[in-house]
Design an enzyme around this catalytic site. Structure first.
Site, PDB file in Angstrom:
ATOM      1  N   TYR A 148     -47.045 -24.124 -17.342  1.00 24.43           N
ATOM      2  CA  TYR A 148     -45.844 -24.784 -17.150  1.00 24.43           C
ATOM      3  C   TYR A 148     -46.125 -25.947 -18.146  1.00 24.43           C
ATOM      4  O   TYR A 148     -46.408 -26.561 -17.799  1.00 24.43           O
ATOM      5  CB  TYR A 148     -44.839 -24.822 -15.835  1.00 24.43           C
ATOM      6  N   ASP A 244     -52.231 -30.675 -22.675  1.00 19.61           N
ATOM      7  CA  ASP A 244     -51.218 -30.647 -22.091  1.00 19.61           C
ATOM      8  C   ASP A 244     -51.228 -31.737 -20.601  1.00 19.61           C
ATOM      9  O   ASP A 244     -51.223 -30.886 -19.617  1.00 19.61           O
ATOM     10  CB  ASP A 244     -50.039 -29.577 -21.977  1.00 19.61           C
ATOM     11  N   LYS A 272     -43.845 -37.686 -18.040  1.00 20.36           N
ATOM     12  CA  LYS A 272     -44.150 -38.554 -16.422  1.00 20.36           C
ATOM     13  C   LYS A 272     -44.380 -39.944 -15.784  1.00 20.36           C
ATOM     14  O   LYS A 272     -43.787 -40.898 -17.199  1.00 20.36           O
ATOM     15  CB  LYS A 272     -44.238 -37.763 -15.487  1.00 20.36           C
TER      16      LYS A 272
HETATM   17  P1  KE4 Z   1     -40.253 -32.206 -18.430  1.00 23.10           P
HETATM   18  O1  KE4 Z   1     -40.091 -31.449 -19.685  1.00 23.10           O
HETATM   19  O2  KE4 Z   1     -39.915 -32.028 -17.401  1.00 23.10           O
HETATM   20  O3  KE4 Z   1     -40.148 -33.751 -18.435  1.00 23.10           O
HETATM   21  O4  KE4 Z   1     -41.953 -32.148 -18.800  1.00 23.10           O
HETATM   22  C1  KE4 Z   1     -41.883 -30.496 -18.450  1.00 23.10           C
HETATM   23  C2  KE4 Z   1     -44.409 -30.405 -18.153  1.00 23.10           C
HETATM   24  C3  KE4 Z   1     -44.755 -30.302 -19.328  1.00 23.10           C
HETATM   25  N1  KE4 Z   1     -46.058 -29.953 -19.076  1.00 23.10           N
HETATM   26  C4  KE4 Z   1     -46.178 -30.139 -18.085  1.00 23.10           C
HETATM   27  C5  KE4 Z   1     -47.881 -30.085 -17.380  1.00 23.10           C
HETATM   28  C6  KE4 Z   1     -45.455 -30.207 -16.459  1.00 23.10           C
HETATM   29  O5  KE4 Z   1     -45.572 -30.125 -15.463  1.00 23.10           O
HETATM   30  C7  KE4 Z   1     -44.190 -30.534 -17.252  1.00 23.10           C
HETATM   31  C8  KE4 Z   1     -42.715 -30.988 -16.051  1.00 23.10           C
HETATM   32  N2  KE4 Z   1     -43.432 -30.735 -14.610  1.00 23.10           N
HETATM   33  C9  KE4 Z   1     -42.209 -30.461 -13.753  1.00 23.10           C
HETATM   34  C10 KE4 Z   1     -43.235 -30.001 -12.005  1.00 23.10           C
HETATM   35  N3  KE4 Z   1     -43.824 -28.953 -12.051  1.00 23.10           N
HETATM   36  C11 KE4 Z   1     -41.722 -31.138 -13.430  1.00 23.10           C
HETATM   37  C12 KE4 Z   1     -39.957 -30.525 -12.723  1.00 23.10           C
HETATM   38  C13 KE4 Z   1     -38.927 -29.959 -13.016  1.00 23.10           C
HETATM   39  O6  KE4 Z   1     -39.109 -29.044 -14.174  1.00 23.10           O
HETATM   40  O7  KE4 Z   1     -38.087 -31.005 -12.505  1.00 23.10           O
END
Ligand code: KE4
Length: 438
Positions: A148, A244, A272
């Site tokens: 993801y 990523d 994060k």
């Molecule tokens: P954000 O757009 O949520 O800041 O980041 C996206 C993203 C990109 N790459 C990786 C490897 C990620 O894990 C994420 C976001 N992770 C999720 C949890 N699996 C965030 C939690 C959520 O979507 O509320």
């Protein structure tokens, strides 16, 4: 902790929230749908603990999905924000603090020669793909099933995290064939599937984007040599290798997974931890690639709040503390070993004693890990999907009642912080053991 385990206030707030917010949440990962429970509405968090509106206290293994590597509400970050907040929340203009942040990221992550701040991991990966396309003049890119990378259209193809939480399709409505046509998907830890795509799309692949450790199908470490082979095939084909590191960045080591595994990508995306809990993402890498980005180059990317002064203060405080305290990594890795190793020992004892609920696989690396409710070794999306989501839900609800706050979905990671101590790990292992009949 003696929790009432009442959820009356959370339930009432959830009903009200559902009237105004889709599903009552501002991110599907918080909806508790996959674990068939009421989302706990949180009122505050401190150190290794988080507190809900019904007065329940939990040992926190989500840490806001990764940012809280120092623990919740760390004084280093809080005080840095308090110091600057009186100067104004946002200027929409260049500030010195953005230089400090850029230099800090480039110092901690050697592959980063130039970096651009954005406001989320989604923006970071979306922009990195666009930049790689602009740099190579090619359209197609490879991602991996179960990984993801945020919710930009072209990346919402066979994605992980909330898309598969409830066993749903790994794709999203609203993503048009036109948007997804250039997204090629390979299988994590299956180099042949990558080679095949390069052969079938010779000279057309702009980039390979990967979570160097999968953490959105649950935690799935790379097989020995897998990342190095991706490096090599990208070099041979002139494709941009993008790590990523939104989850692994600044967590698996100060320089992230690329430091831990010794494989240098051409670009890296962050989120994060880099924001210390404030909305910050970043992308960057080789200077010749990043010089493609506006206003210097023809790849456009912009953002009203990018490099926001308050967010920069929070991120700089967190990263500076991490760069000056390598012992924090020894601690979170030791506690990770103790926790996930303890899980494996408990499950082994349960298996030997013939207790039925012991069919689990535990994957972990450093301070992140996942308990999969399947006996199949989990090495990719297909094997992760053999997990019993209902069984995970039962486990999640029981552990929550014991005051342990795990991810409310099977295909997520657990996160430890520098605020966790042996006390929390021992309490967690005791609750875990009780669940598996000890
Ligand atoms: P954000 O757009 O949520 O800041 O980041 C996206 C993203 C990109 N790459 C990786 C490897 C990620 O894990 C994420 C976001 N992770 C999720 C949890 N699996 C965030 C939690 C959520 O979507 O509320």
């Amino acid at each position: 902790m003696t929790n009432s385990n009442s959820t009356a206030r959370s339930q009432a707030l959830f009903e009200e929230a559902k009237q105004y917010i889709p599903g009552g949440v501002n991110s599907p990962c918080r909806a508790y749908l996959a674990v068939n429970d009421t989302p706990r509405f949180i009122v505050r968090a401190d150190g290794a603990y988080i507190y809900d509106v019904d007065g329940n206290e939990y040992i926190d293994y989500i840490g806001s999905w990764g940012p809280m590597i120092l623990g919740n509400n760390p004084p280093q970050v809080r005080e840095a924000v308090q110091e600057v907040i009186g100067n104004g929340l946002s200027f929409g203009a260049a500030t010195e603090r953005e230089i400090t942040m850029a230099k800090l990221v480039c110092a901690m992550v050697p592959s980063m020669e130039m970096v651009r701040m954005v406001n989320s991991g989604t923006e970071a990966t979306m922009s990195a793909i666009r930049t790689a396309r602009g740099y190579t003049g090619r359209n197609k890119f490879i991602k991996f099933e179960g990984c993801y990378h945020g919710h930009s259209d072209a990346l919402l193809v066979k994605a992980g995290s909330g898309l598969i939480a409830n066993g749903g399709a790994p794709d999203s409505a609203g993503v048009t064939p036109g948007c997804a046509q250039d997204t090629l998907t390979a299988r994590f830890n299956d180099f042949d599937s990558v080679e095949k795509l390069f052969e079938e799309n010779r000279g057309e692949i702009a980039a390979v984007i990967i979570e160097p450790v999968g953490a959105n199908m649950g935690v799935v470490p790379p097989a020995e040599g897998f990342l190095r082979k991706l490096r090599e095939i990208c070099d041979v084909n002139g494709a941009v290798l993008i790590f990523d590191e939104v989850i692994t960045g600044f967590r698996l080591a100060p320089g992230g997974a690329q430091e831990l595994f010794g494989v240098k990508p051409d670009m890296t995306t962050f989120g994060k931890i880099i924001g210390g809990g404030m909305p910050v993402g970043a992308y960057g890498g080789k200077r010749e690639i990043m010089e493609m980005v506006a206003p210097l180059g023809p790849v456009y990317q912009a953002g009203t709040l990018s490099g926001n002064p308050v967010a920069m203060a929070a991120g700089i405080a967190q990263l500076t503390w991490l760069s000056e305290h390598p012992e924090a990594y020894e601690k979170i890795n030791r506690l990770g070993e103790k926790l996930f190793g303890g899980f494996r020992e408990i499950l082994e004892r349960a298996r030997k004693a013939g207790r039925t609920k012991a069919c689990c696989t535990v994957n972990s690396i450093g301070s992140i890990g996942s308990v999969f409710f399947t006996e199949t070794p989990v090495t990719d999306y297909a094997s992760a999907k053999t997990a019993d989501i209902a069984a995970y839900g039962d486990y999640f609800r029981a552990m929550l009642k014991s005051g342990i706050y795990f991810a409310p979905a099977q295909f997520e990671a657990m996160f430890l912080s520098a605020a966790h101590t042996d006390r929390e790990i021992d309490a967690t292992l005791e609750a875990f053991g009780a669940y598996f009949g000890e």
